[in-house]
Write a protein that holds these residues in place. Structure first.
Motif, PDB file in Angstrom:
ATOM      1  N   HIS A  18      42.361  49.635  24.472  1.00  0.00           N
ATOM      2  CA  HIS A  18      41.842  48.995  25.681  1.00  0.00           C
ATOM      3  C   HIS A  18      42.959  48.281  26.443  1.00  0.00           C
ATOM      4  N   GLN A  50      31.928  47.511  32.635  1.00  0.00           N
ATOM      5  CA  GLN A  50      30.986  47.208  31.555  1.00  0.00           C
ATOM      6  C   GLN A  50      29.568  47.084  32.076  1.00  0.00           C
ATOM      7  N   THR A  88      35.743  49.609  31.403  1.00  0.00           N
ATOM      8  CA  THR A  88      35.444  50.266  30.140  1.00  0.00           C
ATOM      9  C   THR A  88      36.192  51.581  29.998  1.00  0.00           C
TER      10      THR A  88
END
Length: 110
Positions: free
Chosen positions: A48, A64, A99
């Motif tokens: 990430h 998200q 994300t």
């Protein structure tokens, strides 16, 4: 009335286990904890972080919250990016809220 209740006999004194078996068990639990919990989580966090560093203008991203948009502006100093959701509609989003980076043309197919 003794025939209904069996007599309980005290067992011999329990064997004292060595401390070495306890150390082996703790070691096994430590290894299981490392491979099943810590290592996968550290791998996800590293991926990430690499994703956030690789963000650039024009990338199509998923937040998200489920918002899909195209990056209009990336601030190098701050942890925020501007995401264009529709024509004339822009949102300022924290980089950590991204994300995934979607393949080019995903927004057109939606």
């Amino acid at each position: 009335m003794d025939f209904l209740i069996s007599k309980a006999y005290a067992a011999d004194a329990p064997q004292q286990g060595g401390g070495f078996e306890m150390l082996i068990m703790l070691g096994v639990f430590g290894v299981v904890f490392y491979f099943m919990i810590y290592r996968p989580q550290a791998k996800r966090a590293k991926e990430h972080k690499g994703l956030m560093e690789a963000l650039s203008k024009g990338d199509e991203v998923l937040t998200q919250g489920g918002i899909v948009g195209k990056i209009a502006k990336v601030s190098a100093e701050k942890d925020f990016i501007v995401v264009s959701v529709a024509e004339g509609t822009e949102l300022t989003v924290q980089k950590g809220a991204i994300t995934a980076v979607l393949p080019k043309g995903t927004m057109k197919s939606l």
